[in-house]
Structure formats: structure tokens, C-alpha cells
Design an enzyme around this catalytic site. Sequence first.
Site, PDB file in Angstrom:
ATOM      1  N   ALA A  10       0.803  -1.223   0.000  1.00  0.00           N
ATOM      2  CA  ALA A  10       0.000   0.000   0.000  1.00  0.00           C
ATOM      3  C   ALA A  10       0.835   1.271   0.000  1.00  0.00           C
ATOM      4  CB  ALA A  10      -0.943   0.008   1.204  1.00  0.00           C
ATOM      5  N   GLY A  78      -0.946   1.755   9.049  1.00  0.00           N
ATOM      6  CA  GLY A  78       0.033   0.815   9.573  1.00  0.00           C
ATOM      7  C   GLY A  78      -0.146  -0.584   9.028  1.00  0.00           C
ATOM      8  N   HIS A 363      21.710  -4.162 -47.186  1.00  0.00           N
ATOM      9  CA  HIS A 363      22.118  -2.881 -46.631  1.00  0.00           C
ATOM     10  C   HIS A 363      21.249  -1.727 -47.125  1.00  0.00           C
ATOM     11  CE1 HIS A 363      25.429  -4.286 -49.553  1.00  0.00           C
ATOM     12  NE2 HIS A 363      24.443  -3.831 -50.288  1.00  0.00           N
ATOM     13  N   TYR A 366      14.714   0.261 -46.339  1.00  0.00           N
ATOM     14  CA  TYR A 366      13.556   0.289 -45.445  1.00  0.00           C
ATOM     15  C   TYR A 366      12.480  -0.612 -46.022  1.00  0.00           C
ATOM     16  CZ  TYR A 366       9.235   1.604 -43.205  1.00  0.00           C
ATOM     17  OH  TYR A 366       8.046   1.547 -42.542  1.00  0.00           O
ATOM     18  N   ASN A 377      16.261 -11.090 -53.495  1.00  0.00           N
ATOM     19  CA  ASN A 377      17.388 -10.181 -53.258  1.00  0.00           C
ATOM     20  C   ASN A 377      16.880  -8.740 -53.340  1.00  0.00           C
ATOM     21  OD1 ASN A 377      20.601  -9.997 -53.199  1.00  0.00           O
ATOM     22  ND2 ASN A 377      19.814  -8.368 -54.501  1.00  0.00           N
ATOM     23  N   ALA A 380      20.678  -2.521 -52.374  1.00  0.00           N
ATOM     24  CA  ALA A 380      20.945  -1.397 -51.476  1.00  0.00           C
ATOM     25  C   ALA A 380      20.091  -0.192 -51.844  1.00  0.00           C
ATOM     26  CB  ALA A 380      22.418  -1.028 -51.543  1.00  0.00           C
ATOM     27  N   TYR A 387       3.256   4.411 -46.949  1.00  0.00           N
ATOM     28  CA  TYR A 387       2.320   5.323 -46.289  1.00  0.00           C
ATOM     29  C   TYR A 387       1.979   6.489 -47.213  1.00  0.00           C
ATOM     30  CZ  TYR A 387       0.438   8.272 -42.516  1.00  0.00           C
ATOM     31  OH  TYR A 387      -0.367   9.056 -41.716  1.00  0.00           O
TER      32      TYR A 387
END
EC number: 2.7.7.23
Length: 466
Positions: A10, A78, A363, A366, A377, A380, A387
Amino acid sequence: MDLAAVVLAAGRGTRMKSRRPKVLHRVAGRPMVGYVMEAVREAGANRIIVVAGYGHEEVAAVVNELGGEVVVQEPQLGTAHAVLQAEEKLADHRGQVLVVCGDTPLLRGETLSKLAVRHREADAAATVLTAFLDDPTGYGRVIRDAAGRFVRIVEQSDGTPEELAVREVSTGVFCFAAGGLFECLRRISPDNQQGEYYLPDALIVYLKNGLTVSTCPVEDPAEIYGINDRRQLAEVERLMRSAVLDYWMGEGVTVVDPASTYIDRAARIGRDTVIHPSSFIEGDSVIGEECEIGPNARLVRARLGDRVSVQYAVVLDSTIGERTTVGPFAYIRPGCEIGAGVKIGDFVEIKKSVVGNESKIPHLSYVGDAVIGEKVNVGAGTITCNYDGKKKWTTVIEDGAFIGSNTNLVAPVTVGRGAYVGAGSTIRRDVPPGALGVARSDQKNIPNWETRIRHEKKDNRQNNDK
């Protein structure tokens, strides 16, 4: 054994200087009250009542999920008053009642089992778990008579100099016979400097009525280490982390540098896995056998198959198949399912995507909201443009496709099985299976450009000198 437990939780923990209830602060990835509940359950408690006060709704959300019940102490008068709040819940309980503090996450179930056994063997009304401390400051002292029998517990604020010199302390952990417990608690008076109803005063009531009060020493005083401020939180975190690392090293996991390695209690790790320095394994992450984690890796609720390598990378709430390599400097965001034998290379970010077996994203890419097949594959600089400002769209790359470097895939779009996308393309329409998709402006060469630029620079300098 009919055993119930009351967990005292508590207190606000004012020294923590936090808006969060003290018992919800985390140690090795779990709220500290969770460890205490686990310990009483291991001791055999079939019912757990947590007494909450400040932030009781937040506490209840955690406790209920862990299979406990919550009662609210308001106002907080208490520890004896706190236990009284559980009376209605335990009205029909006829066995024993463990009372423990919710801020002692190092307390072990084995210790509580021994306490309950000692209580039964002594046929006691109450049994106190005690400890011998080199520095007992802050703890209630156990006072005995000349024959060594228990007399009372004196709180730090109420003790005489002679009493405060005693090294045996009450840990705040008790085992009571349920019969008569709550009647006893109602007979306690707040005759102390704090004006509170102290649970240890119940022991005096028992002794005055000719009942037995016994004691049981804890083997390792570190178990009763309570957390009242951030420094103590850090110390318990260190002790818990050391115990977790020691366990996994004993199970065949190599931890190269324990001082810089953090593994949460709920994590699971297979044999012959190597954890390199500055690695963090959080939540209920599961790591297979013969993996290489780190250096500088963070895994949060991750699922890794066997022989996975994660270096200088972050993996959040995702699954990674066997023999896959991640990193360096890769970011796997929540909701990803990465197959077996996949390569996720440097500076690659993947979010809420599926990547099939033996595909490669080596590499600078995103991949978001995508479904990538097997043996694909991804060159790069490839970006899935998922979006449009209002909605996330899906990119599909089917088995065996080849995506050239510096490609933009504007979703929703599908690259068919075995198809190719030329480097530098911005793909806005589907590429049929086996086809080559190219979408870029024709190259234009302007002759004598270098000479023209050189003359322009010379003219500019002459104008600036005028």
C-alpha cells in the site's frame, strides 16, 4: 497445506520520488511485486491477497494478471491495519497466513516454505522470519529474554540505544495461524511515535494470552533487502541480474562480459549461445542454441531460432528463423516474421513485415508492411513507400524476385515471382512474374559541361573582385 498469503503493497514509496506505485517499479524486467507473488506461490500459497493503497488501480491491473486479488487500504494506518483489510477475503480460511512485503523481490519461495514448516512444527500462533545484519538500521529489532525466548519487536523509531544495538531484526515476514488472527489485530493500539497499528504488536497480544511465538532465521539476509529508493532499486537490480547471469552460465550459455550484459528474468536461452558485451535481452525473449548475440544488441520479446547472429542491432517483438544474420546496425521493429537463412545487413530497417527463407536485404533499405517471399534479393537503397499520409499499404515481393539498388516500391504494389526491377526505378504498378520492371527517366549527357562550369566560376571571381 492450506496456505494463503497477504502481500503488503500500500505504500507510495515517497523516497522513490515517483508517480508510479513503488511495488510496480521493475527489477530485471518485472514489477517487484511479481517476484513476491511468485515466491509465496512457490511456498504453496493457493490464494494471494495484495493490499494496495496509492495507485491501487495500477497495482490491481498487474496483480490480477498474475492471479492475485487486491484489497485497498485507505487510509493507511500501519501494517496491522493493512492485514485487516484482507479479513473479508480470508473469512473462511482455516490454515496459515503468510504476510510478506511487496518490495522484497529477492525473497525466495524456499525460504517461505521453511518458515511455514517451522511455524507448524512449533505449533505457534505466529512465527517471525528474522535475520542477522551487520547494519540493522531501519529494521525492527528482535528482543529476547535471558533464556533466548522471543519477547517483542522494537521499531527503529521507538527503540532505546541498547535495543537498537541488537543485530537480529524482523524481516517484516510472518506466518500466522488464521484462527484468531483478525481478532488479535483488532486488539492492537497505536501506542507509538507514528500513531500507527504495527503488525509486530500482534505478537505481544499472542504472548499475553499464553500463545506461542516462534522465530525462523533466513539463511541469506540479502533475500529480505527492501527497496525504498532508487539506490536500493539499483542494488537489487544488480543482485538479481548477477543471479540470472549465473544461472544461464550454469546452463551452458557463454556470457563474455557479465558486467555489461543484462538479461531479464523471463528470458530463455539455448545452450552454446554466446552473449557478447553490452547486450540487453529483455522481456520473455527466447533465444535458440548456438546463437551469437552482440556486441551491442538489444532484444525485446524476440524469438530467435538456432544459430542466429544479431550484432549491433535492435530486435523488438519479432520472430527470426534459424541461421539468419541481423546487423550490424539493423533495426527490426515489432510484428516482423523473418525466415531461416535470411541476411538482414547494415542500416536496414524492417517493420511489420514477413521475409521468406534465404532472402537477402543486405544494406541501406527500409521495408515496411511488406510480404517478401523466399530467395529474394533486395538491393541497397530499396525503399517500400508504404504510407500515403492516411493509410499504410502492402508491398508484395514474390519468391525469387530481384530488386535493383536505389529502388522505390510505391505500395500497394506486387513484384511477381522471379521478376526483376532495374536499379534506380520507382515502381508504381505491378511487375508480372518473370518480367523486368524499369521506371526511370532517360539519361541525358550534356557535352563540355566541365569547361562551361569552369568559365562560369572564373567570371564570378572577376565580378567579385570589381
